[in-house]
Design a protein around this motif. Structure first.
Motif: not given
Length: 134
Positions: A22-25, A103-114, A125-131
């Motif tokens: 959902l976060l990625i969507m 902002v667009l540049g940051y949103l693209v980076q944020l999506k890649e992180t998620w 191996s990690a905490t869920p991004a959705g958490a």
């Protein structure tokens, strides 16, 4: 008929998605609307620019509302989201492409992180991004 089927598909996709999906969507939507807002600014279609930039702000507000305030990075994310909204308001008021492109540049980076976080979650191996978000 086709639109009704597409709406049903989208509704089903959202209802069955994991929090990380959902976060990625939402990131995808924010990126799409931000690009549309930038294009509208470039063509001086300020009504469409406003509509699309406000949609990005709405998605970012949803990020802020649903964030888990106890997560270690919650405060940093909240400040980042606040900055995004500030820059989008600036783009909208000044009819300037540059703040929206930032902002667009940051949103693209944020999506890649998620996306990376979601991959790590899938192997356990990690905490869920959705958490991080409600």
């Amino acid at each position: 008929m086709i639109q009704a089927q597409r709406n049903k598909y989208l509704e089903n996709t959202v209802q069955t998605a994991s929090p990380a999906q959902l976060l990625i969507m939402l990131c995808d939507g924010a990126i799409r609307f931000c690009r549309a807002g930038i294009e509208a600014l470039k063509t001086t279609n300020y009504q469409d620019a406003n509509t699309n930039l406000v949609k990005v702000q709405d998605i970012i507000s949803e990020f802020s509302i649903t964030i888990d305030r106890d997560a270690p990075i919650a405060d940093d994310l909240l400040r980042l989201y606040e900055y995004f909204n500030y820059r989008l308001i600036e783009a909208n008021m000044k009819k300037s492409v540059e703040p929206a492109e930032e902002v667009l540049g940051y949103l693209v980076q944020l999506k890649e992180t998620w996306l990376q976080a979601a991959k790590q979650v899938s192997v356990g191996s990690a905490t869920p991004a959705g958490a991080l978000h409600g």
